[in-house]
Design a protein around this motif. Sequence first.
Motif, short mmCIF file in Angstrom:
data_model
loop_
_atom_site.label_atom_id
_atom_site.label_comp_id
_atom_site.label_asym_id
_atom_site.label_seq_id
_atom_site.Cartn_x
_atom_site.Cartn_y
_atom_site.Cartn_z
N LEU A 84 0.80 -1.22 0.00
CA LEU A 84 0.00 0.00 0.00
C LEU A 84 0.84 1.28 0.00
CD1 LEU A 84 -2.95 0.89 0.00
CD2 LEU A 84 -2.89 0.88 2.50
N PRO A 85 1.97 1.34 0.71
CA PRO A 85 2.77 2.57 0.69
C PRO A 85 3.25 2.95 -0.71
CG PRO A 85 3.42 1.22 2.56
CD PRO A 85 2.49 0.38 1.71
N ALA A 86 3.32 1.98 -1.62
CA ALA A 86 3.81 2.27 -2.98
C ALA A 86 2.76 2.98 -3.83
CB ALA A 86 4.24 0.98 -3.66
N VAL A 87 1.50 2.97 -3.39
CA VAL A 87 0.44 3.55 -4.20
C VAL A 87 0.51 5.07 -4.15
CG1 VAL A 87 -2.06 3.77 -4.50
CG2 VAL A 87 -1.08 1.58 -3.84
N SER A 88 0.72 5.67 -5.29
CA SER A 88 0.73 7.12 -5.44
C SER A 88 0.22 7.45 -6.83
CB SER A 88 2.14 7.68 -5.26
OG SER A 88 2.99 7.26 -6.32
N MET A 89 -0.16 8.70 -7.03
CA MET A 89 -0.64 9.10 -8.35
C MET A 89 0.45 8.86 -9.40
SD MET A 89 -3.76 10.15 -7.73
CE MET A 89 -4.42 11.38 -8.87
N ARG A 90 1.69 9.18 -9.05
CA ARG A 90 2.79 9.00 -10.00
C ARG A 90 3.01 7.53 -10.33
NH1 ARG A 90 8.50 11.76 -8.79
NH2 ARG A 90 7.21 13.58 -9.25
N ARG A 91 2.99 6.67 -9.29
CA ARG A 91 3.25 5.25 -9.54
C ARG A 91 2.13 4.61 -10.36
NH1 ARG A 91 4.16 1.56 -11.44
NH2 ARG A 91 4.88 -0.48 -10.73
N VAL A 92 0.88 5.01 -10.10
CA VAL A 92 -0.24 4.47 -10.87
C VAL A 92 -0.16 4.94 -12.32
CG1 VAL A 92 -2.76 4.45 -11.11
CG2 VAL A 92 -1.72 4.25 -8.84
N ALA A 93 0.25 6.19 -12.51
CA ALA A 93 0.42 6.70 -13.87
C ALA A 93 1.49 5.90 -14.61
CB ALA A 93 0.78 8.18 -13.83
N GLU A 94 2.56 5.57 -13.91
CA GLU A 94 3.60 4.74 -14.52
C GLU A 94 3.04 3.38 -14.91
OE1 GLU A 94 6.69 4.47 -11.66
OE2 GLU A 94 7.47 6.49 -12.00
N GLU A 95 2.23 2.82 -14.05
CA GLU A 95 1.64 1.50 -14.32
C GLU A 95 0.78 1.54 -15.58
OE1 GLU A 95 0.87 -2.58 -13.22
OE2 GLU A 95 2.35 -1.10 -12.54
N LEU A 96 0.12 2.67 -15.80
CA LEU A 96 -0.76 2.83 -16.96
C LEU A 96 -0.03 3.36 -18.20
CD1 LEU A 96 -3.81 4.35 -15.08
CD2 LEU A 96 -3.80 2.14 -16.26
N GLY A 97 1.19 3.84 -18.02
CA GLY A 97 1.94 4.39 -19.14
C GLY A 97 1.46 5.75 -19.58
N VAL A 98 1.02 6.58 -18.61
CA VAL A 98 0.53 7.92 -18.93
C VAL A 98 1.19 8.94 -18.01
CG1 VAL A 98 -1.71 7.03 -19.69
CG2 VAL A 98 -1.42 7.75 -17.31
N GLU A 99 0.98 10.22 -18.31
CA GLU A 99 1.46 11.28 -17.44
C GLU A 99 0.59 11.33 -16.18
OE1 GLU A 99 4.11 13.05 -17.91
OE2 GLU A 99 4.54 12.29 -19.94
N THR A 100 1.19 11.74 -15.08
CA THR A 100 0.47 11.79 -13.81
C THR A 100 -0.78 12.65 -13.90
OG1 THR A 100 2.54 11.48 -12.60
CG2 THR A 100 0.66 12.31 -11.35
N MET A 101 -0.69 13.79 -14.58
CA MET A 101 -1.82 14.71 -14.66
C MET A 101 -3.03 14.08 -15.35
SD MET A 101 -1.12 17.41 -13.03
CE MET A 101 -2.51 18.40 -13.59
N ALA A 102 -2.80 13.05 -16.16
CA ALA A 102 -3.92 12.41 -16.87
C ALA A 102 -4.87 11.71 -15.91
CB ALA A 102 -3.38 11.41 -17.89
N LEU A 103 -4.39 11.38 -14.70
CA LEU A 103 -5.23 10.64 -13.75
C LEU A 103 -6.26 11.53 -13.06
CD1 LEU A 103 -2.68 8.32 -11.93
CD2 LEU A 103 -3.88 7.95 -14.09
N TYR A 104 -5.97 12.82 -12.98
CA TYR A 104 -6.79 13.69 -12.12
C TYR A 104 -8.21 13.87 -12.65
CZ TYR A 104 -2.74 14.76 -9.30
OH TYR A 104 -1.67 14.65 -8.45
N ARG A 105 -8.44 13.54 -13.90
CA ARG A 105 -9.80 13.58 -14.43
C ARG A 105 -10.65 12.45 -13.83
NH1 ARG A 105 -11.42 12.75 -20.84
NH2 ARG A 105 -13.68 12.69 -20.55
N TYR A 106 -10.00 11.38 -13.41
CA TYR A 106 -10.71 10.20 -12.94
C TYR A 106 -10.63 10.01 -11.43
CZ TYR A 106 -10.14 9.44 -17.90
OH TYR A 106 -10.15 9.61 -19.27
N THR A 107 -9.57 10.50 -10.82
CA THR A 107 -9.42 10.43 -9.37
C THR A 107 -8.64 11.67 -8.95
OG1 THR A 107 -8.56 9.13 -7.52
CG2 THR A 107 -7.41 8.91 -9.63
N PRO A 108 -9.31 12.66 -8.37
CA PRO A 108 -8.72 13.98 -8.18
C PRO A 108 -7.69 14.11 -7.07
CG PRO A 108 -10.95 13.94 -7.32
CD PRO A 108 -10.74 12.64 -8.02
N SER A 109 -7.52 13.06 -6.24
CA SER A 109 -6.58 13.19 -5.13
C SER A 109 -6.14 11.81 -4.65
CB SER A 109 -7.25 13.93 -3.96
OG SER A 109 -8.31 13.15 -3.41
#
Length: 240
Positions: free
Chosen positions: A31-56
Motif C-alpha cells: 500500500l505505501p507504494a500507491v501514489s498518483m505518480r506510480r499508478v500513472a507509470e503503471e498505466l503508461g501515462v502522465e500523472t496529470m492524466a489521472l486527475y480527471r478520474y481520481t482527483p486526489s
Amino acid sequence: MSDGSPGAGRARLSRERVLRAALAVADGEGLPAVSMRRVAEELGVETMALYRYTPSKDDLLDGLVETLFLELEERLADAGHPAVAGPTPGHLARTDLRRALHGLASEMYRVAEAHPNVVSLCATRPLTVPLTRRPPAVLRVHERLLTLLHAAGVEERAALRTYRAFISWVLGYIVIDLREVVDDPDEPDPAFRLGLHRLPAKDFPMLRAAGPRLAERGHEEQLTAGVDALLNGLGAGDGE
C-alpha cells in the motif's frame, strides 16, 4: 507498464482502469507504494492524466475500497447469493439467514485474502467520511445485510444490533487475521516471527505461550463461528 504514448494512454483511461492499476500496485508492491505518480507509470501515462478520474490521493484510496467491494458484488452474484437476489420480506427462514450471513462473511474474507495489502483500508477509509458519502458498492453491502435480516423477520432493534455487530466483527476479524504485523518475516519459528521472545516472560506468560497459535490464521472457519456466536447472542438466528 504500457509502451504506448501518453496521448494513447489517456484515450484508453477510465476510472475503473485507474483503480484497477492502483490495486495492482498495492497487490504487488504494498500500500505505501500507491501514489498518483506510480499508478500513472503503471498505466503508461502522465500523472496529470489521472486527475480527471481520481482527483486526489485520498480519492484514490477510497477507490481501492470501492474496487474491493465491487469485486465482492461480483462474487456474490456468481455464487447466487440471496443478498443479490433480494429476498421477499418475511420469506427467509432463520436457518437460511444463518447460511446467507456465513456466505456473505466468507466472500468478504476471500476478497480480502486476494488483496491483503488493501485490507486495512476497508476498516479505516470509511471512517473518514459520513455513511451516505461512501461509494455505492460499499453502501449496497450494508443495504443487503439489512434486507436479509428484514426478510428473515428479525425485529427492528435486534436487526440493527445484528447489523452493527456483523459489520464490526467481520471487518475487524479480517484485518486482524490477514494484516498481522510480524517482527521478522523470514524467521521460521512462529514466536520469534511475531517477536514474542522480546516480551518479558514474567509479565506476558500467556502471550509467550500462545506464540505458535497466534501465528496461525483463523481463516473462514473461525470467522463464521464468530458470526454464529453473534446470531445466538443477539437472538437473530433462532427459530424459523
